[in-house]
Design a protein around this motif. Sequence first.
Motif: not given
Length: 246
Positions: A8-15, A158-160, A191-192
């Motif tokens: 998750l931290s990698t995903k946030l860093y990428e964003m 937001p991711l989607s 998610e939701k």
Amino acid sequence: MFIEYGKLSTKLYEMTKPVGFSIDGDIEYYYDKLKNCSGTILEAGVGTGRMMIPFLQKGLAIEGVDLSKEMLEQCEINMAKADVTGILYQGDLTKLNLNKQYEAIMMPTGSFCLLPREIIQDVLVSFFKHLKESGQLLIDIELPMWFKSDEISVANYPLSEDEGLLFTSTAKEIDWQEQKVSYIHRYELVEKGIVKETELSHFTLYWYGIKEFEEMLLKTGFSEISYEIGYGKNSQASLITFCAKK
């Protein structure tokens, strides 16, 4: 209990810090310092390739090393998207054995300060061994000038339409004797309205005085040591870049 630079931290860093995103001008600064480098450069703490990939695109020979498997996997994806190729290593900076030496080694934007204080001298020795004669070391260190104990910040990404990342950072304490500050970082995949995944990180930053760090570099065997504050543009900045020669 904690994980550093997981999924998750990698995903946030990428964003928040995508490839080519310059933090206070660090990409431009480091490129200017290394653009005439004729040999291969090693980026320690390469992460997702935020800096390495633009350097490859500009024609520099650069390789990367990182301890985080998740970060390196994202870096591979990012290199493929950018249509560049580069060599990556997964490894502990205190135990590097890459069987080659580099013209320059760099560790930008405070990543060095994430390393535990007790291993710093070993890391510097490892860098020294992996540099060619007259090779150049470039390292950023950061001072905790803006740290406020118990400060909490929350951000939503937001991711989607139905999914997003919720990031909470809690500043825990400053330890003047040990020269470190600590945070608890919480990453939640939502998610939701339902939390699907959670990741907790105990984020610790160590700081060093200018003279103190100079002495550490000298002890390792480095010479011609110099430094600049705020990439030479802001004398009040918390970031200090050291340059040293083997």
